[in-house]
Design a protein around this motif. Structure first.
Motif, PDB file in Angstrom:
ATOM      1  N   UNK A 187     -66.852  18.024  93.312  1.00 17.59           N
ATOM      2  CA  UNK A 187     -67.714  18.580  92.415  1.00 17.59           C
ATOM      3  C   UNK A 187     -68.502  17.286  92.162  1.00 17.59           C
ATOM      4  N   UNK A 188     -69.815  17.356  92.014  1.00 16.80           N
ATOM      5  CA  UNK A 188     -70.631  16.506  91.580  1.00 16.80           C
ATOM      6  C   UNK A 188     -71.316  16.620  90.462  1.00 16.80           C
ATOM      7  N   UNK A 191     -69.960  27.782  94.083  1.00 12.47           N
ATOM      8  CA  UNK A 191     -70.903  26.627  94.346  1.00 12.47           C
ATOM      9  C   UNK A 191     -71.028  25.591  93.161  1.00 12.47           C
ATOM     10  N   UNK A 192     -70.183  25.674  92.270  1.00 11.31           N
ATOM     11  CA  UNK A 192     -70.064  24.696  90.983  1.00 11.31           C
ATOM     12  C   UNK A 192     -69.360  25.062  89.979  1.00 11.31           C
ATOM     13  N   UNK A 193     -69.056  24.595  88.738  1.00  7.25           N
ATOM     14  CA  UNK A 193     -68.587  25.040  87.765  1.00  7.25           C
ATOM     15  C   UNK A 193     -69.226  24.761  86.139  1.00  7.25           C
ATOM     16  N   UNK A 252     -61.305  30.739  89.423  1.00  5.88           N
ATOM     17  CA  UNK A 252     -60.795  31.554  88.088  1.00  5.88           C
ATOM     18  C   UNK A 252     -61.005  30.417  87.086  1.00  5.88           C
ATOM     19  N   UNK A 253     -61.495  31.433  86.063  1.00 10.42           N
ATOM     20  CA  UNK A 253     -61.447  30.617  84.658  1.00 10.42           C
ATOM     21  C   UNK A 253     -60.496  29.782  84.188  1.00 10.42           C
ATOM     22  N   UNK A 254     -60.585  28.888  83.710  1.00 14.17           N
ATOM     23  CA  UNK A 254     -59.509  27.813  83.194  1.00 14.17           C
ATOM     24  C   UNK A 254     -59.878  27.776  81.709  1.00 14.17           C
ATOM     25  N   UNK A 255     -59.075  28.135  80.856  1.00 12.24           N
ATOM     26  CA  UNK A 255     -58.999  28.016  79.331  1.00 12.24           C
ATOM     27  C   UNK A 255     -57.676  27.195  79.034  1.00 12.24           C
ATOM     28  N   UNK A 256     -58.087  25.983  78.668  1.00  9.41           N
ATOM     29  CA  UNK A 256     -56.748  25.062  78.604  1.00  9.41           C
ATOM     30  C   UNK A 256     -56.848  24.597  76.918  1.00  9.41           C
ATOM     31  N   UNK A 310     -58.818  20.057  85.553  1.00  6.22           N
ATOM     32  CA  UNK A 310     -59.107  21.486  85.123  1.00  6.22           C
ATOM     33  C   UNK A 310     -60.343  22.077  85.954  1.00  6.22           C
ATOM     34  N   UNK A 311     -61.439  21.308  86.138  1.00  2.00           N
ATOM     35  CA  UNK A 311     -62.587  21.713  86.897  1.00  2.00           C
ATOM     36  C   UNK A 311     -62.506  21.769  88.411  1.00  2.00           C
ATOM     37  N   UNK A 312     -61.632  20.875  88.976  1.00  2.00           N
ATOM     38  CA  UNK A 312     -61.415  21.438  90.485  1.00  2.00           C
ATOM     39  C   UNK A 312     -60.475  22.435  90.676  1.00  2.00           C
ATOM     40  N   UNK A 313     -59.711  22.585  89.803  1.00  3.81           N
ATOM     41  CA  UNK A 313     -58.475  24.016  89.806  1.00  3.81           C
ATOM     42  C   UNK A 313     -59.601  25.358  89.568  1.00  3.81           C
TER      43      UNK A 313
END
Length: 159
Positions: free
Chosen positions: A60-61, A124-126, A89-93, A80-83
């Motif tokens: 991810x860039x 394609x990104x986050x 899936x949405x990551x809510x940490x 978190x972003x890479x996961x």
């Protein structure tokens, strides 16, 4: 809907984002405007932006964002972003310091919400949001911001 007027409630964000991207196909322009919209519309956030997939090196860039300078590259599946990207899936940490493998771009960030950007079934990104407050992002925040991301998923096809 005026671009100069921030949404009165969280529920207005998807419509405002739709208005911002209407008629514009440039990915960077749309991501920049949506990052600015969300950064200024939400309380208690210190970073809002996007990371885009570089398929050559599968990382991810850093893309358009609002906030302090950030990490430029994030390995696929790491942090978190890479996961979020690797699992789609949405990551809510609630507390990023308790997340194994967290990448601390800004040590002031305590909670994070990351929503994958999907185009024709591919990540394609986050869409990444950080807060200096533990457990800042609710399930409702995640739902509404996923709707904002969905606006981009369907409206953004070219660079």
């Amino acid at each position: 809907m005026s671009y100069a007027t921030l949404p009165a409630s969280l529920d207005e964000l998807p419509a405002q984002a739709r208005a911002l991207v209407a008629g514009e196909s440039n990915r960077i322009a749309n991501l920049a405007n949506v990052a600015a919209l969300v950064f200024h519309a939400l309380d208690d956030v210190n970073w809002v932006g996007f990371y885009l997939r570089d398929e050559v090196c599968n990382e991810l860039v850093l893309g358009p964002f609002q906030g302090k300078p950030a990490c430029i590259r994030i390995p696929w599946g790491r942090g978190v972003c890479g996961t979020a990207a690797a699992t789609a899936t949405v990551q809510r940490i609630a507390d990023v310091h308790a997340f194994e493998g967290h990448i601390a771009c800004d040590p002031d960030s305590r909670s994070e919400l990351v929503i994958p950007l999907i185009d024709q079934g591919d990540v394609v990104g986050v869409f990444d949001l950080d807060s200096p407050t533990i457990d800042r992002f609710s399930e409702r925040d995640a739902q509404v911001l996923a709707a904002v991301a969905a606006v981009l998923d369907t409206a953004v096809k070219t660079v």
